[in-house]
Design an enzyme around this catalytic site. Structure first.
Site, PDB file in Angstrom:
ATOM      1  N   ARG A 200      31.794   8.467 -17.496  1.00 17.03           N
ATOM      2  CA  ARG A 200      30.701   7.662 -18.064  1.00 17.03           C
ATOM      3  C   ARG A 200      30.742   7.675 -19.590  1.00 17.03           C
ATOM      4  O   ARG A 200      30.224   6.766 -20.227  1.00 17.03           O
ATOM      5  CB  ARG A 200      29.349   8.257 -17.634  1.00 17.03           C
TER       6      ARG A 200
ATOM      7  N   ARG B 273      36.799   7.548 -28.097  1.00 22.87           N
ATOM      8  CA  ARG B 273      37.217   6.498 -29.045  1.00 22.87           C
ATOM      9  C   ARG B 273      38.015   7.058 -30.197  1.00 22.87           C
ATOM     10  O   ARG B 273      37.676   8.123 -30.708  1.00 22.87           O
ATOM     11  CB  ARG B 273      35.989   5.849 -29.678  1.00 22.87           C
TER      12      ARG B 273
ATOM     13  N   ARG C  72      19.418  16.549  -7.762  1.00 27.85           N
ATOM     14  CA  ARG C  72      19.140  17.446  -8.882  1.00 27.85           C
ATOM     15  C   ARG C  72      17.798  17.029  -9.453  1.00 27.85           C
ATOM     16  O   ARG C  72      17.451  15.843  -9.474  1.00 27.85           O
ATOM     17  CB  ARG C  72      20.202  17.303  -9.986  1.00 27.85           C
TER      18      ARG C  72
ATOM     19  N   ARG D 228      19.010  19.088 -23.272  1.00 28.47           N
ATOM     20  CA  ARG D 228      18.752  18.110 -24.339  1.00 28.47           C
ATOM     21  C   ARG D 228      17.375  18.347 -24.922  1.00 28.47           C
ATOM     22  O   ARG D 228      16.462  18.786 -24.212  1.00 28.47           O
ATOM     23  CB  ARG D 228      18.721  16.671 -23.789  1.00 28.47           C
TER      24      ARG D 228
ATOM     25  N   GLU E 108      14.548  19.410 -22.113  1.00 27.16           N
ATOM     26  CA  GLU E 108      14.919  18.991 -20.750  1.00 27.16           C
ATOM     27  C   GLU E 108      15.714  20.103 -20.064  1.00 27.16           C
ATOM     28  O   GLU E 108      16.808  20.451 -20.508  1.00 27.16           O
ATOM     29  CB  GLU E 108      15.736  17.696 -20.849  1.00 27.16           C
TER      30      GLU E 108
ATOM     31  N   TYR F 274      24.247   6.604  -8.423  1.00 26.93           N
ATOM     32  CA  TYR F 274      23.995   6.997  -9.817  1.00 26.93           C
ATOM     33  C   TYR F 274      23.967   5.724 -10.672  1.00 26.93           C
ATOM     34  O   TYR F 274      24.887   5.445 -11.421  1.00 26.93           O
ATOM     35  CB  TYR F 274      25.136   7.921 -10.234  1.00 26.93           C
TER      36      TYR F 274
ATOM     37  N   ASP G 217      22.631   3.017 -13.534  1.00 25.40           N
ATOM     38  CA  ASP G 217      21.878   2.825 -14.771  1.00 25.40           C
ATOM     39  C   ASP G 217      20.857   1.704 -14.552  1.00 25.40           C
ATOM     40  O   ASP G 217      20.923   0.963 -13.569  1.00 25.40           O
ATOM     41  CB  ASP G 217      22.830   2.451 -15.914  1.00 25.40           C
TER      42      ASP G 217
HETATM   43  P1  FAD Z   1      12.684   4.562  -9.635  1.00 28.47           P
HETATM   44  O1  FAD Z   1      12.465   4.294 -11.073  1.00 28.47           O
HETATM   45  O2  FAD Z   1      12.810   5.984  -9.199  1.00 28.47           O
HETATM   46  O3  FAD Z   1      11.502   3.860  -8.839  1.00 28.47           O
HETATM   47  C1  FAD Z   1      11.215   4.117  -7.484  1.00 28.47           C
HETATM   48  C2  FAD Z   1       9.709   4.076  -7.319  1.00 28.47           C
HETATM   49  O4  FAD Z   1       9.395   4.140  -5.918  1.00 28.47           O
HETATM   50  C3  FAD Z   1       9.009   5.267  -7.974  1.00 28.47           C
HETATM   51  O5  FAD Z   1       7.990   4.807  -8.816  1.00 28.47           O
HETATM   52  C4  FAD Z   1       8.463   6.054  -6.798  1.00 28.47           C
HETATM   53  O6  FAD Z   1       7.246   6.720  -7.075  1.00 28.47           O
HETATM   54  C5  FAD Z   1       8.264   4.956  -5.751  1.00 28.47           C
HETATM   55  N1  FAD Z   1       8.264   5.435  -4.375  1.00 28.47           N
HETATM   56  C6  FAD Z   1       9.169   6.238  -3.784  1.00 28.47           C
HETATM   57  N2  FAD Z   1       8.846   6.479  -2.498  1.00 28.47           N
HETATM   58  C7  FAD Z   1       7.699   5.783  -2.276  1.00 28.47           C
HETATM   59  C8  FAD Z   1       6.858   5.650  -1.151  1.00 28.47           C
HETATM   60  N3  FAD Z   1       7.100   6.280   0.022  1.00 28.47           N
HETATM   61  N4  FAD Z   1       5.733   4.878  -1.249  1.00 28.47           N
HETATM   62  C9  FAD Z   1       5.450   4.260  -2.434  1.00 28.47           C
HETATM   63  N5  FAD Z   1       6.213   4.362  -3.529  1.00 28.47           N
HETATM   64  C10 FAD Z   1       7.318   5.122  -3.465  1.00 28.47           C
HETATM   65  N6  FAD Z   1      19.534   4.474 -17.087  1.00 28.47           N
HETATM   66  C11 FAD Z   1      19.929   3.791 -18.189  1.00 28.47           C
HETATM   67  O7  FAD Z   1      20.340   2.627 -18.070  1.00 28.47           O
HETATM   68  N7  FAD Z   1      19.851   4.351 -19.446  1.00 28.47           N
HETATM   69  C12 FAD Z   1      19.378   5.624 -19.641  1.00 28.47           C
HETATM   70  O8  FAD Z   1      19.327   6.096 -20.777  1.00 28.47           O
HETATM   71  C13 FAD Z   1      18.972   6.369 -18.493  1.00 28.47           C
HETATM   72  N8  FAD Z   1      18.509   7.614 -18.637  1.00 28.47           N
HETATM   73  C14 FAD Z   1      18.160   8.335 -17.533  1.00 28.47           C
HETATM   74  C15 FAD Z   1      17.695   9.626 -17.705  1.00 28.47           C
HETATM   75  C16 FAD Z   1      17.320  10.381 -16.610  1.00 28.47           C
HETATM   76  C17 FAD Z   1      16.834  11.785 -16.815  1.00 28.47           C
HETATM   77  C18 FAD Z   1      17.450   9.834 -15.301  1.00 28.47           C
HETATM   78  C19 FAD Z   1      17.089  10.649 -14.094  1.00 28.47           C
HETATM   79  C20 FAD Z   1      17.886   8.527 -15.118  1.00 28.47           C
HETATM   80  C21 FAD Z   1      18.235   7.764 -16.226  1.00 28.47           C
HETATM   81  N9  FAD Z   1      18.653   6.436 -16.096  1.00 28.47           N
HETATM   82  C22 FAD Z   1      19.052   5.738 -17.196  1.00 28.47           C
HETATM   83  C23 FAD Z   1      18.647   5.754 -14.777  1.00 28.47           C
HETATM   84  C24 FAD Z   1      17.326   4.989 -14.516  1.00 28.47           C
HETATM   85  O9  FAD Z   1      16.247   5.905 -14.534  1.00 28.47           O
HETATM   86  C25 FAD Z   1      17.391   4.308 -13.148  1.00 28.47           C
HETATM   87  O10 FAD Z   1      18.528   3.484 -13.035  1.00 28.47           O
HETATM   88  C26 FAD Z   1      16.168   3.437 -12.800  1.00 28.47           C
HETATM   89  O11 FAD Z   1      14.981   3.935 -13.320  1.00 28.47           O
HETATM   90  C27 FAD Z   1      16.066   3.344 -11.299  1.00 28.47           C
HETATM   91  O12 FAD Z   1      15.051   2.444 -10.909  1.00 28.47           O
HETATM   92  P2  FAD Z   1      14.613   2.390  -9.384  1.00 28.47           P
HETATM   93  O13 FAD Z   1      13.617   1.311  -9.281  1.00 28.47           O
HETATM   94  O14 FAD Z   1      15.821   2.352  -8.520  1.00 28.47           O
HETATM   95  O15 FAD Z   1      13.972   3.842  -9.083  1.00 28.47           O
HETATM   96  N1  UDP Z   2      28.155  15.501 -20.676  1.00 30.84           N
HETATM   97  C1  UDP Z   2      28.692  16.561 -21.345  1.00 30.84           C
HETATM   98  N2  UDP Z   2      28.282  16.850 -22.617  1.00 30.84           N
HETATM   99  C2  UDP Z   2      27.325  16.126 -23.233  1.00 30.84           C
HETATM  100  C3  UDP Z   2      26.768  15.022 -22.547  1.00 30.84           C
HETATM  101  C4  UDP Z   2      27.203  14.744 -21.268  1.00 30.84           C
HETATM  102  O1  UDP Z   2      29.543  17.256 -20.808  1.00 30.84           O
HETATM  103  O2  UDP Z   2      26.985  16.441 -24.388  1.00 30.84           O
HETATM  104  C5  UDP Z   2      28.628  15.219 -19.297  1.00 30.84           C
HETATM  105  C6  UDP Z   2      27.755  15.864 -18.226  1.00 30.84           C
HETATM  106  O3  UDP Z   2      28.596  16.266 -17.163  1.00 30.84           O
HETATM  107  C7  UDP Z   2      26.871  14.717 -17.781  1.00 30.84           C
HETATM  108  C8  UDP Z   2      27.841  13.539 -17.888  1.00 30.84           C
HETATM  109  O4  UDP Z   2      28.632  13.835 -19.049  1.00 30.84           O
HETATM  110  O5  UDP Z   2      26.386  14.894 -16.469  1.00 30.84           O
HETATM  111  C9  UDP Z   2      27.201  12.177 -18.026  1.00 30.84           C
HETATM  112  O6  UDP Z   2      26.403  12.182 -19.186  1.00 30.84           O
HETATM  113  P1  UDP Z   2      25.273  11.098 -19.426  1.00 30.84           P
HETATM  114  O7  UDP Z   2      24.740  11.269 -20.794  1.00 30.84           O
HETATM  115  O8  UDP Z   2      25.803   9.783 -19.019  1.00 30.84           O
HETATM  116  O9  UDP Z   2      24.177  11.595 -18.370  1.00 30.84           O
HETATM  117  P2  UDP Z   2      22.781  10.973 -17.922  1.00 30.84           P
HETATM  118  O10 UDP Z   2      22.371   9.958 -18.960  1.00 30.84           O
HETATM  119  O11 UDP Z   2      23.040  10.372 -16.592  1.00 30.84           O
HETATM  120  O12 UDP Z   2      21.898  12.158 -17.867  1.00 30.84           O
END
Ligand code: FAD
Ligand code: UDP
Length: 367
Positions: free
Chosen positions: A172, A176, A249, A280, A301, A349, A351
């Site tokens: 991911r 560069r 996780r 982080r 975090e 997984y 985005d």
């Molecule tokens: P969710 O946002 O999880 O929505 C699902 C919803 O369904 C929730 O509100 C939940 O409460 C509801 N639900 C579940 N079960 C039920 C039920 N039985 N009844 C009623 N409601 C229910 N993506 C990026 O592009 N850039 C980023 O920088 C980025 N950072 C991230 C950082 C973290 C820590 C994590 C975990 C993910 C990150 N992502 C990022 C990914 C991004 O969060 C997801 O791609 C996106 O939010 C997923 O949307 P979703 O609608 O699939 O799920």
């Molecule tokens: N990672 C790492 N060092 C960093 C940042 C990320 O080794 O400083 C690795 C780590 O295994 C992580 C993966 O790269 O799970 C993907 O990172 P990303 O920032 O895409 O994670 P997310 O946004 O999904 O938390």
């Protein structure tokens, strides 16, 4: 006669996109959400004038022009570019892996060929196709960088040895040979001005939404309301774990308020060693260039094993879980009048932009 054409379970980006497009196609839609707010994991909450990313930092980035145009039709995006820094001990490096990182790591590096000399030398220890995350990382950037910037972070994040993790996770991150600290390669990037909650509010405008409502608490009743269900919750929960539980996780967030204008000088700092347990620290004001006030909010975090009652954040895409998810997906494909979509329901997984794209595709067949 069913009351609605669609019952959308979950108000995250998948649910909100699907509901929005269905409504615009003249369909009747009810959205139910078990949390007390909309937005799923992109939810932001305003504290002291700063939009706090409640479920982890979210930076919108995409190569899909249609997705970018779509989100920009609701709110304007700012020019934020993600450029995290990595801290190990008292050393600081630029991320992702680029000439700034390499020139600080090795003091004889100025030009790309200097960096390649080091990396190519270190890569030699990996023979053939990388079989796991450790081998993949070393073959991308060499052992020195693997040990300083990848190994510790990854072990904390996944609570597994890098040899037991799939290589795609590390792919991911860009590598560069230019002095470019942009974490993403995508053409479009930014943060919605006013926060993600505003974005989702606009997407759900004119649509009936019921909060604090768990679909699985009375599935039969909710199914009776609509012709088609769009389910975005965890796939194993939908089937009452009949084939076993999928692994996830989780994360714990510790939010701190500091009475200073600028705490760490950057929105995202990665802690890549084991000297601290968090991965982080996020200083939210920098996502929106907030200046002038002497207060800031910083989130620490901490990755965590998932336990019942916690949020399911990351899928664990090892062989065992991928196979189980595949079996659930087979069951899902046989469910009549139910669409499964999003990170939780597809056990992928994804985005944000991929989730929106998938929902657009699902909704494109509507008439
Ligand atoms: P969710 O946002 O999880 O929505 C699902 C919803 O369904 C929730 O509100 C939940 O409460 C509801 N639900 C579940 N079960 C039920 C039920 N039985 N009844 C009623 N409601 C229910 N993506 C990026 O592009 N850039 C980023 O920088 C980025 N950072 C991230 C950082 C973290 C820590 C994590 C975990 C993910 C990150 N992502 C990022 C990914 C991004 O969060 C997801 O791609 C996106 O939010 C997923 O949307 P979703 O609608 O699939 O799920
Ligand atoms: N990672 C790492 N060092 C960093 C940042 C990320 O080794 O400083 C690795 C780590 O295994 C992580 C993966 O790269 O799970 C993907 O990172 P990303 O920032 O895409 O994670 P997310 O946004 O999904 O938390």
């Amino acid at each position: 006669m069913k009351k609605y054409d669609y019952l959308v379970v979950g108000s995250g980006l998948f649910g909100a996109t699907f509901a929005n497009i269905a409504k615009n196609n003249g369909q009747s839609v009810l959205v139910i959400e078990k949390r007390n707010h909309i937005g799923g994991n992109v939810y932001t909450e305003k504290v002291e004038g700063i939009n706090v990313h409640k479920y982890g930092a979210h930076i919108f980035h995409t190569d899909y022009k249609d997705v970018w145009d779509y989100v920009n039709s609701f709110v304007e995006f700012n020019r934020y570019t993600n450029s995290p820094i990595a801290k190990i001990g008292d050393e600081v490096y630029n991320m992702p892996f680029n000439m700034n990182t390499f020139s600080k790591m090795w003091n004889d590096v100025f030009a790309p060929e200097d960096a390649l000399r080091h990396i190519n030398e270190e890569r030699k220890e990996i023979k053939g196709e990388p079989k796991n995350l450790e081998e993949q990382a070393i073959s991308l950037v060499g052992r020195t960088i693997y040990e300083k910037l990848i190994k510790g972070y990854t072990e904390k994040q996944w609570n597994r040895d890098c040899k037991d993790l799939p290589s795609f996770i590390i792919k991911r991150l860009p590598v560069r040979l230019t002095y470019d600290n942009n974490y993403f390669n995508d053409r479009y990037q930014g943060i919605p001005m006013g926060g993600y909650t505003l974005l989702v509010e606009k997407m759900l405008e004119g649509i009936e939404v019921q909060l604090n409502t768990d679909y699985l608490s009375d599935k039969k009743y909710f199914d009776s309301l609509a012709k088609t269900v769009v389910y975005t919750g965890p796939i194993d929960e939908y089937f009452d774990y009949s084939l076993g539980e999928l692994e996830w996780r989780s994360l714990k967030f510790d939010n701190k308020i500091y009475f200073t204008e600028n705490f760490q000088g950057n929105a995202v700092v990665n802690y890549t060693g084991h000297e601290v347990d968090y991965t982080r620290t996020i200083e939210h004001k920098h996502f929106e260039f907030v200046t002038g006030n002497k207060i800031t909010i910083v989130t620490y975090e901490y990755p965590s094993d998932y336990e019942k009652g916690m949020e399911k954040y990351y899928t664990v895409n090892d062989d065992k879980n991928n196979k189980l998810a595949e079996k659930y997906r087979e069951l899902a494909s046989k469910e009549k009048n139910v669409i499964f979509g999003g990170r939780l329901a597809e056990y992928k997984y994804y985005d944000m932009d991929d989730v929106i794209k998938r929902a657009m595709e699902e909704a494109s067949g509507l008439n």
